[in-house]
Design a protein around this motif. Structure first.
Motif, PDB file in Angstrom:
ATOM      1  N   ILE A   1      12.877  -4.155   5.108  1.00 43.10           N
ATOM      2  CA  ILE A   1      11.822  -4.129   4.171  1.00 43.10           C
ATOM      3  C   ILE A   1      12.804  -3.430   2.775  1.00 43.10           C
ATOM      4  CG2 ILE A   1      11.726  -1.387   4.724  1.00 43.10           C
ATOM      5  CD1 ILE A   1       8.799  -4.044   3.775  1.00 43.10           C
ATOM      6  N   ASP A   2      13.790  -3.156   2.978  1.00 41.46           N
ATOM      7  CA  ASP A   2      14.899  -2.851   1.831  1.00 41.46           C
ATOM      8  C   ASP A   2      15.245  -4.073   1.085  1.00 41.46           C
ATOM      9  OD1 ASP A   2      14.624   0.098   2.324  1.00 41.46           O
ATOM     10  OD2 ASP A   2      16.350   0.098   3.534  1.00 41.46           O
ATOM     11  N   ARG A   3      15.223  -5.072   1.706  1.00 40.57           N
ATOM     12  CA  ARG A   3      15.632  -6.402   0.946  1.00 40.57           C
ATOM     13  C   ARG A   3      14.592  -7.438   1.152  1.00 40.57           C
ATOM     14  NH1 ARG A   3      21.294  -6.016  -0.137  1.00 40.57           N
ATOM     15  NH2 ARG A   3      21.068  -8.137  -1.297  1.00 40.57           N
ATOM     16  N   PRO A   4      13.299  -7.472   0.821  1.00 42.38           N
ATOM     17  CA  PRO A   4      12.124  -8.171   1.668  1.00 42.38           C
ATOM     18  C   PRO A   4      12.418  -9.646   1.316  1.00 42.38           C
ATOM     19  CG  PRO A   4      11.348  -6.912  -0.079  1.00 42.38           C
ATOM     20  CD  PRO A   4      12.846  -6.396   0.195  1.00 42.38           C
ATOM     21  N   THR A   5      12.999 -10.069   0.211  1.00 43.12           N
ATOM     22  CA  THR A   5      13.222 -11.426  -0.195  1.00 43.12           C
ATOM     23  C   THR A   5      14.198 -12.151   0.588  1.00 43.12           C
ATOM     24  OG1 THR A   5      14.251 -11.011  -2.161  1.00 43.12           O
ATOM     25  CG2 THR A   5      11.957 -10.918  -2.606  1.00 43.12           C
ATOM     26  N   LEU A   6      14.995 -11.289   1.120  1.00 48.23           N
ATOM     27  CA  LEU A   6      16.290 -11.860   1.888  1.00 48.23           C
ATOM     28  C   LEU A   6      15.672 -12.328   3.436  1.00 48.23           C
ATOM     29  CD1 LEU A   6      19.297  -9.691   1.567  1.00 48.23           C
ATOM     30  CD2 LEU A   6      18.648 -11.603   0.069  1.00 48.23           C
ATOM     31  N   ASP A   7      14.964 -13.757   3.228  1.00 52.08           N
ATOM     32  CA  ASP A   7      14.056 -14.099   4.434  1.00 52.08           C
ATOM     33  C   ASP A   7      14.661 -15.469   4.835  1.00 52.08           C
ATOM     34  OD1 ASP A   7      13.671 -15.616   2.222  1.00 52.08           O
ATOM     35  OD2 ASP A   7      11.359 -15.567   2.033  1.00 52.08           O
ATOM     36  N   LEU A   8      15.919 -15.828   4.862  1.00 49.69           N
ATOM     37  CA  LEU A   8      16.453 -17.131   5.204  1.00 49.69           C
ATOM     38  C   LEU A   8      17.792 -16.592   6.040  1.00 49.69           C
ATOM     39  CD1 LEU A   8      16.341 -20.058   5.319  1.00 49.69           C
ATOM     40  CD2 LEU A   8      17.917 -20.339   3.367  1.00 49.69           C
ATOM     41  N   HIS A   9      17.610 -17.025   7.452  1.00 50.97           N
ATOM     42  CA  HIS A   9      18.616 -16.523   8.216  1.00 50.97           C
ATOM     43  C   HIS A   9      19.601 -17.781   8.519  1.00 50.97           C
ATOM     44  CE1 HIS A   9      20.260 -16.268  12.543  1.00 50.97           C
ATOM     45  NE2 HIS A   9      20.810 -15.275  12.000  1.00 50.97           N
ATOM     46  N   HIS A  10      21.194 -17.368   8.274  1.00 46.82           N
ATOM     47  CA  HIS A  10      22.193 -18.308   8.645  1.00 46.82           C
ATOM     48  C   HIS A  10      22.745 -17.773   9.664  1.00 46.82           C
ATOM     49  CE1 HIS A  10      21.136 -19.670   4.552  1.00 46.82           C
ATOM     50  NE2 HIS A  10      21.123 -18.523   4.120  1.00 46.82           N
TER      51      HIS A  10
ATOM     52  N   GLU B   1       2.832   1.779   3.533  1.00 43.64           N
ATOM     53  CA  GLU B   1       3.238   0.338   3.941  1.00 43.64           C
ATOM     54  C   GLU B   1       4.468   0.137   4.201  1.00 43.64           C
ATOM     55  OE1 GLU B   1       2.346  -4.479   3.430  1.00 43.64           O
ATOM     56  OE2 GLU B   1       1.008  -2.833   2.400  1.00 43.64           O
ATOM     57  N   ASP B   2       5.505   0.133   3.372  1.00 41.29           N
ATOM     58  CA  ASP B   2       6.998  -0.121   3.541  1.00 41.29           C
ATOM     59  C   ASP B   2       7.640   0.971   4.295  1.00 41.29           C
ATOM     60  OD1 ASP B   2       6.568  -2.186   1.817  1.00 41.29           O
ATOM     61  OD2 ASP B   2       7.522  -1.499   0.011  1.00 41.29           O
ATOM     62  N   ASP B   3       7.247   2.193   4.150  1.00 38.26           N
ATOM     63  CA  ASP B   3       7.834   3.164   5.171  1.00 38.26           C
ATOM     64  C   ASP B   3       7.324   3.056   6.589  1.00 38.26           C
ATOM     65  OD1 ASP B   3       9.886   4.425   3.872  1.00 38.26           O
ATOM     66  OD2 ASP B   3       8.635   6.180   3.004  1.00 38.26           O
ATOM     67  N   VAL B   4       6.248   2.395   6.835  1.00 39.24           N
ATOM     68  CA  VAL B   4       5.693   2.193   8.367  1.00 39.24           C
ATOM     69  C   VAL B   4       6.645   1.081   8.844  1.00 39.24           C
ATOM     70  CG1 VAL B   4       3.934   1.051   9.591  1.00 39.24           C
ATOM     71  CG2 VAL B   4       3.408   2.659   7.955  1.00 39.24           C
ATOM     72  N   ALA B   5       6.803   0.013   7.938  1.00 38.67           N
ATOM     73  CA  ALA B   5       7.976  -0.974   8.487  1.00 38.67           C
ATOM     74  C   ALA B   5       9.384  -0.364   8.543  1.00 38.67           C
ATOM     75  CB  ALA B   5       7.872  -2.167   7.315  1.00 38.67           C
TER      76      ALA B   5
ATOM     77  N   VAL C   1       0.902  -1.215  -0.115  1.00 36.56           N
ATOM     78  CA  VAL C   1      -0.039  -0.056   0.048  1.00 36.56           C
ATOM     79  C   VAL C   1       0.914   1.222  -0.184  1.00 36.56           C
ATOM     80  CG1 VAL C   1      -1.974   1.402   1.272  1.00 36.56           C
ATOM     81  CG2 VAL C   1      -1.786  -1.191   1.156  1.00 36.56           C
ATOM     82  N   GLU C   2       0.466   2.169  -0.922  1.00 33.83           N
ATOM     83  CA  GLU C   2       1.372   3.379  -1.039  1.00 33.83           C
ATOM     84  C   GLU C   2       0.768   4.445  -0.121  1.00 33.83           C
ATOM     85  OE1 GLU C   2       2.469   4.381  -4.986  1.00 33.83           O
ATOM     86  OE2 GLU C   2       3.583   2.337  -5.107  1.00 33.83           O
ATOM     87  N   ALA C   3       1.496   5.491   0.107  1.00 39.63           N
ATOM     88  CA  ALA C   3       0.771   6.581   0.943  1.00 39.63           C
ATOM     89  C   ALA C   3      -0.288   7.213   0.052  1.00 39.63           C
ATOM     90  CB  ALA C   3       1.856   7.757   1.047  1.00 39.63           C
ATOM     91  N   ASP C   4      -1.240   7.909   0.684  1.00 39.72           N
ATOM     92  CA  ASP C   4      -2.484   8.347   0.155  1.00 39.72           C
ATOM     93  C   ASP C   4      -3.015   9.430   0.944  1.00 39.72           C
ATOM     94  OD1 ASP C   4      -4.694   8.942  -1.447  1.00 39.72           O
ATOM     95  OD2 ASP C   4      -5.949   7.219  -1.093  1.00 39.72           O
TER      96      ASP C   4
ATOM     97  N   LEU D   1      -1.764   5.169   9.374  1.00 38.36           N
ATOM     98  CA  LEU D   1      -0.171   5.138   9.013  1.00 38.36           C
ATOM     99  C   LEU D   1       0.185   4.947   7.625  1.00 38.36           C
ATOM    100  CD1 LEU D   1       1.247   3.566  12.532  1.00 38.36           C
ATOM    101  CD2 LEU D   1       0.874   5.832  11.998  1.00 38.36           C
ATOM    102  N   ASP D   2      -0.415   3.602   7.270  1.00 38.46           N
ATOM    103  CA  ASP D   2      -0.280   3.124   5.853  1.00 38.46           C
ATOM    104  C   ASP D   2      -0.479   4.483   4.783  1.00 38.46           C
ATOM    105  OD1 ASP D   2       0.629   0.631   6.565  1.00 38.46           O
ATOM    106  OD2 ASP D   2      -1.169  -0.157   6.044  1.00 38.46           O
ATOM    107  N   TRP D   3      -1.709   5.151   4.990  1.00 36.53           N
ATOM    108  CA  TRP D   3      -2.173   6.075   4.307  1.00 36.53           C
ATOM    109  C   TRP D   3      -1.198   7.509   4.396  1.00 36.53           C
ATOM    110  CZ3 TRP D   3      -7.843   5.112   5.748  1.00 36.53           C
ATOM    111  CH2 TRP D   3      -8.551   4.049   4.855  1.00 36.53           C
ATOM    112  N   ALA D   4      -0.776   7.600   5.527  1.00 37.76           N
ATOM    113  CA  ALA D   4       0.269   8.632   5.870  1.00 37.76           C
ATOM    114  C   ALA D   4       1.705   8.573   5.215  1.00 37.76           C
ATOM    115  CB  ALA D   4       0.338   8.843   7.352  1.00 37.76           C
ATOM    116  N   LEU D   5       2.155   7.176   5.471  1.00 35.41           N
ATOM    117  CA  LEU D   5       3.520   7.150   5.060  1.00 35.41           C
ATOM    118  C   LEU D   5       3.651   5.850   3.940  1.00 35.41           C
ATOM    119  CD1 LEU D   5       5.212   6.765   8.539  1.00 35.41           C
ATOM    120  CD2 LEU D   5       5.114   8.554   6.994  1.00 35.41           C
TER     121      LEU D   5
END
Length: 340
Positions: A238-247, A172-176, A105-108, A166-170
């Protein structure tokens, strides 16, 4: 003569599409012809196909910025679903004059002139006021959200309304990316702030952040032993959301009386840090190392769907004699206490 094998008839069959591939195949054939203003069978199909990608994904249709319509697929603030939304988006066709696509969701800003119906009550979003507290050390903005209607609305709806605000203000990604503590409040803040004030606070954090900055941290474990860490405190999941596997890769050394390495071991450990970064980046990201009680643990993240990257981590750990443990971790919860 070389050896060869003849494929069986089944080997000639094309592989079954992934859920993301199935979605975009349907979209190309049927989905893009749906009417955003009127529910139809395509809407139900969209529900099912997105649920097959991840059951927590939601969607909505709206006007686009450069296209007539936008299809937004959202994780709804759930870190566990955000990689799926990103993979869906990366597989999307190029935007055209009719459709564009977004994975969050983008800011609105225009939303704050709207009136929502919430649990039978009219909620005029122009009456929202905020408490805004900026923490420049952790580059977070803590927010309290107040609306006069909260006093009469059931508590169960306060949280959803707060996060919609918050989602409409910023967005969704900027909230995170920037928002720390969040608290709905039935009491107006002593120093009310506006949505514009919240955006200004986020702009300050944005200007201060260096995504590649590292910070030295220190503390004690539960037994009082010293713990030292070096962490990439400018990084955000949130800048690298597909890096989801922790080693977690653990090296051992002969500790001194405080559980820390000698100067010779420290040089060896630093060389491991440098070698891992050179091996993994940019396909993965080394986020931190933690040294205590005769061990140094290196924390690296890779894309959970990139088997080659995971194999590279395992091979590197084996070659250097480190223990390795891998765990799915969208949102980087295992290092969040180090990153701020």
């Amino acid at each position: 003569m070389g050896l060869f094998s003849r494929p069986s008839p089944d080997d000639d069959a094309p592989p079954a599409p992934t859920p993301v591939g199935a979605f975009w195949g349907w979209w190309a054939d049927d989905g893009r012809h749906l009417d955003p203003a009127q529910a139809g069978p395509e809407h139900a199909a969209l529900d099912g196909l997105l649920s097959a990608i991840d059951p927590d994904l939601t969607w909505h249709l709206g006007p686009g910025r450069s296209a007539e319509h936008r299809l937004t697929v959202s994780a709804g603030g759930l870190a566990a679903a955000r990689p799926a939304a990103e993979r869906w988006f990366r597989a999307a066709p190029p935007a055209d004059t009719t459709w564009e696509y977004a994975p969050a969701v983008e800011a609105d800003p225009a939303a704050f002139g709207a009136v929502l119906e919430v649990d039978g009550a009219a909620v005029d979003l122009s009456a929202v006021v905020l408490h805004v507290e900026t923490d420049l050390e952790d580059l977070r903005v803590h927010v309290g959200v107040h609306h006069p209607a909260f006093a009469d609305l059931p508590e169960r709806v306060h949280g959803p309304v707060t996060f919609m605000v918050l989602d409409w203000a910023l967005g969704e990604d900027d909230v995170a990316r920037w928002v720390g503590r969040v608290e709905p409040s039935t009491t107006a803040p002593a120093s009310p702030r506006s949505v514009d004030d919240l955006r200004a606070a986020v702009a300050v954090c944005t200007a201060e952040r260096d995504p590649d900055a590292w910070s030295a941290l220190s503390g004690q474990d539960a037994e009082g032993r010293p713990v030292f860490a070096l962490a990439r405190t400018g990084a955000r999941w949130i800048d690298r959301p597909t890096l989801d596997l922790h080693h977690a890769l653990t090296a051992t050394f002969a500790p001194d009386e405080r559980g820390l390495p000698s100067p010779g071991d420290l040089g060896r450990l630093q060389a491991l840090d440098d070698s891992l970064a050179a091996t993994m980046e940019p396909r993965g990201l080394v986020l931190a190392n933690v040294t205590t009680n005769g061990t140094r643990t290196l924390h690296v993240y890779t894309d959970g769907e990139d088997q080659n990257a995971a194999d590279d981590v395992t091979r590197w750990a084996d070659d250097h004699g480190l223990r390795a443990a891998s765990t799915p971790d969208p949102g980087w919860t295992r290092v969040r206490h180090l990153l701020g």
